[in-house]
Design an enzyme around this catalytic site. Structure first.
Site, PDB file in Angstrom:
ATOM      1  CG  ASP A   1      -1.727   1.430   1.358  1.00  0.00           C
ATOM      2  OD1 ASP A   1      -1.722   2.109   0.581  1.00  0.00           O
ATOM      3  OD2 ASP A   1      -2.520   1.161   2.301  1.00  0.00           O
TER       4      ASP A   1
ATOM      5  CE  LYS B   1      -2.254  12.013 -20.246  1.00  0.00           C
ATOM      6  NZ  LYS B   1      -3.108  11.115 -20.590  1.00  0.00           N
TER       7      LYS B   1
ATOM      8  CG  HIS C   1       1.305   6.521 -25.066  1.00  0.00           C
ATOM      9  ND1 HIS C   1       0.507   7.334 -24.583  1.00  0.00           N
ATOM     10  CD2 HIS C   1       0.681   6.165 -26.289  1.00  0.00           C
ATOM     11  CE1 HIS C   1      -0.763   7.364 -25.166  1.00  0.00           C
ATOM     12  NE2 HIS C   1      -0.128   6.298 -26.242  1.00  0.00           N
TER      13      HIS C   1
ATOM     14  CE  LYS D   1       0.576   6.552 -30.241  1.00  0.00           C
ATOM     15  NZ  LYS D   1      -0.390   5.511 -30.310  1.00  0.00           N
TER      16      LYS D   1
ATOM     17  CG  ASP E   1      -6.942  12.826 -21.822  1.00  0.00           C
ATOM     18  OD1 ASP E   1      -6.009  12.214 -20.977  1.00  0.00           O
ATOM     19  OD2 ASP E   1      -7.394  12.375 -22.488  1.00  0.00           O
TER      20      ASP E   1
ATOM     21  CG  HIS F   1      -0.307  12.241 -26.377  1.00  0.00           C
ATOM     22  ND1 HIS F   1       0.658  11.842 -25.486  1.00  0.00           N
ATOM     23  CD2 HIS F   1      -1.483  11.650 -25.783  1.00  0.00           C
ATOM     24  CE1 HIS F   1       0.187  10.927 -24.622  1.00  0.00           C
ATOM     25  NE2 HIS F   1      -1.116  11.052 -24.538  1.00  0.00           N
TER      26      HIS F   1
ATOM     27  CE  LYS G   1     -10.838  10.824 -24.889  1.00  0.00           C
ATOM     28  NZ  LYS G   1      -9.863   9.852 -25.185  1.00  0.00           N
TER      29      LYS G   1
HETATM   30  C1  BG6 Z   1      -4.000   8.777 -23.369  1.00  0.00           C
HETATM   31  C2  BG6 Z   1      -5.244   9.484 -22.992  1.00  0.00           C
HETATM   32  O1  BG6 Z   1      -2.562   9.562 -23.007  1.00  0.00           O
HETATM   33  O2  BG6 Z   1      -3.951   8.633 -24.920  1.00  0.00           O
HETATM   34  C3  BG6 Z   1      -6.313   9.146 -23.503  1.00  0.00           C
HETATM   35  O3  BG6 Z   1      -5.201   9.669 -21.781  1.00  0.00           O
HETATM   36  C4  BG6 Z   1      -6.353   8.609 -25.192  1.00  0.00           C
HETATM   37  O4  BG6 Z   1      -7.561   9.630 -23.489  1.00  0.00           O
HETATM   38  C5  BG6 Z   1      -4.884   7.938 -25.271  1.00  0.00           C
HETATM   39  O5  BG6 Z   1      -7.424   7.804 -25.464  1.00  0.00           O
HETATM   40  C6  BG6 Z   1      -4.851   7.726 -26.888  1.00  0.00           C
HETATM   41  O6  BG6 Z   1      -3.699   7.113 -27.121  1.00  0.00           O
HETATM   42  P1  BG6 Z   1      -3.383   6.322 -28.407  1.00  0.00           P
HETATM   43  O7  BG6 Z   1      -2.080   5.789 -28.416  1.00  0.00           O
HETATM   44  O8  BG6 Z   1      -4.661   5.163 -28.590  1.00  0.00           O
HETATM   45  O9  BG6 Z   1      -3.492   7.399 -29.420  1.00  0.00           O
END
Ligand code: BG6
Length: 482
Positions: free
Chosen positions: A90, A144, A174, A178, A231, A236, A330
């Site tokens: 924990d 994040k 992330h 890619k 977000d 990104h 979205k």
């Molecule tokens: C994340 C977001 O960092 O990236 C999400 O929190 C989003 O909301 C996601 O859906 C998208 O990642 P990818 O690799 O699917 O484009």
């Protein structure tokens, strides 16, 4: 700054039972193992709050792998599972860390991955420090969200900096893992053709779009507090922008690349109220299926944006006067992440007298779902031209799956986990970058608050509110939606 050289022989995974771990981290590690890319001595110590034995955790991991890793990438799964052990901790209480340290044992290099809520970073680091797991070349990766604004991000960074020097902190975005995002660097800096025209003399504008078909999913509490700007744009999209706009670094190493990215992020001009549009989806249809509105999914009214479009500028010599149109939403009609570089018109057309129209060149870099680079070039339509000469744009295509059909497509986290294990920070975000990103984002949020800007609505399955179309159209620009 001294580069870390020790390859980790221990990986300590916090949040090991969470969603990211199941869907990305465990599958990535297993795939790396299957390809013999993990040192045979690497042991993975998993931890989370749930009481579980190592055997139970291995069962849990096996289920996750069967669900999320394609069969042809699993390799000898039992061997991989044997690398795993589990210790329940924990993170908020001091107990458990001694047992964790015992399980980690003596190591040459330790990599720690925090896939937990940021509120747990501080107590986790305190616990690790107390039992000596921050010493030596131990390095830490953080997922994040790194804060919700500049102030909270600085607090997190300060807390981490108490135990780890910057060269041992690996902040994850992330998108940098890619393949196509890294390919952007290859495209720009391994080819002579683009660099001479990669500036305001030849580029009219740039579009960066990240469209998703998914809605709120199961992340109600997180998403409603965060919203599209924080977000996706804060991290990104700004990282993509930095890669498109940066000056050529002197080498492909962590300091050189990140020095250039941060200059771009610091050169972002604070935007004005009429340069941003936000939206929130209402009920509609995506992929032919009806889907509820955001408020219905959430179960209450909310002012959180699920769409944002921004007209940004990078105030430096290279990009003077070139708008960067950024957007993310979205519940868009299709999933696509792409960068469009729109070149200027030719200065004089020799074909006009023959009735032929020319269109400016355009480079479209599709990052996902397809990996594709397409450059539109003008060409003559074959024919004798009795009714005049005709020209038409034709695509010069580099379809990455075709060009590299024999190469495995990897999960972004495979690259990032491997770099963490080897101590290479090039594809991780430095503190000054994150803070420059937040600085620019905070200004936008302050603008919304001052002007009481609320998201406009758009039907799920459309490209966002009409005001976003107008944001580009008033400059004579059309979003690249086809
Ligand atoms: C994340 C977001 O960092 O990236 C999400 O929190 C989003 O909301 C996601 O859906 C998208 O990642 P990818 O690799 O699917 O484009």
């Amino acid at each position: 700054m001294q580069e870390l050289t020790f390859t980790a022989d221990r990986l300590l995974l916090f949040g090991a039972t969470g969603d990211l771990s199941q869907r990305m981290l465990l599958p990535s590690l297993c795939a790396l193992h299957a390809d013999n890319l993990l040192d045979p001595n690497l042991r993975i110590v998993a931890t989370a709050r749930s009481e579980m034995s190592t055997k139970e955790f291995r069962d849990f991991a096996r289920k996750a792998l069967e669900k999320y890793l394609p069969k042809n990438r699993r390799g000898p799964m039992a061997d991989f599972l044997n690398r795993l052990s589990y210790v329940p901790v924990d993170a908020t209480t001091p107990e458990g860390y001694d047992e964790l340290a015992r399980e980690v044992g003596e190591y040459n290099g330790l990599a720690i991955f925090l896939s937990t809520a940021p509120s747990l970073f501080e107590p986790t680091i305190a616990g690790l420090e107390r039992v000596g797991l921050t010493r030596g070349n131990a390095r830490i990766a953080l997922e994040k969200p790194l804060g919700t604004d500049l102030g909270s991000s600085c607090e997190i960074n300060d807390a981490v900096a108490k135990a780890f020097t910057e060269d041992r902190i690996f902040r994850i975005d992330h998108y940098l893992g890619k393949e196509t995002v890294q390919n952007l660097l290859a495209l720009r800096f391994a080819n002579i053709l683009l660099e001479p025209v990669w500036n305001s003399n030849y580029i009219e504008h740039v579009q960066i779009s990240v469209a998703e078909t998914v809605g709120l999913e199961s992340r109600v509490a997180y998403y409603d507090d965060s919203g599209a700007l924080r977000d996706m744009v804060q991290n990104h999209i700004l990282q993509l922008l930095a890669l498109v706009a940066m000056e050529p670094p002197t080498s492909f190493d962590a300091t050189a690349v990140r020095d250039e990215k941060v200059k771009v992020l610091r050169a972002l001009r604070p935007i004005k109220a009429n340069e941003v549009v936000t939206g929130q989806y209402r009920a509609g249809a995506v992929d032919g299926k009806s889907v509820p509105g955001y408020d219905e999914e959430l179960g209450k009214d909310s002012d959180t944006e699920t769409y944002v479009a921004v007209k940004a500028h990078v105030d430096n010599w290279r990009w003077r006067g070139v708008p960067f149109y950024l957007r993310h939403g979205k519940r868009m009609p299709r999933r696509v992440t792409e960068i469009v570089v729109q070149f200027r018109c030719i200065p004089h057309s020799i074909f006009e007298g023959r009735g032929a129209k020319t269109e400016p060149n355009r480079l479209v870099i599709e990052i996902q779902p397809k990996e594709n680079i397409q450059l539109s070039m003008m060409a003559k339509v074959p024919g004798l031209g009795s009714d005049g000469l005709r020209l038409r744009p034709v695509p010069l295509d580099i379809a990455m799956p075709d060009a590299f059909s024999d190469v495995v497509r990897r999960i972004a986290y495979e690259r990032l986990l491997l770099d963490l294990i080897h101590g290479d920070q090039t594809l991780f975000v430095r503190r000054d970058e994150v803070e420059a990103q937040w600085d620019w984002i905070d200004h936008i949020r302050a603008l919304w608050a001052e002007n009481e800007i609320k998201p406009k609505t758009y039907a799920a399955g459309t490209w966002g509110p009409s005001a976003a179309v107008a944001l580009a159209e008033r400059d004579g620009v059309t979003w690249h939606d086809d």
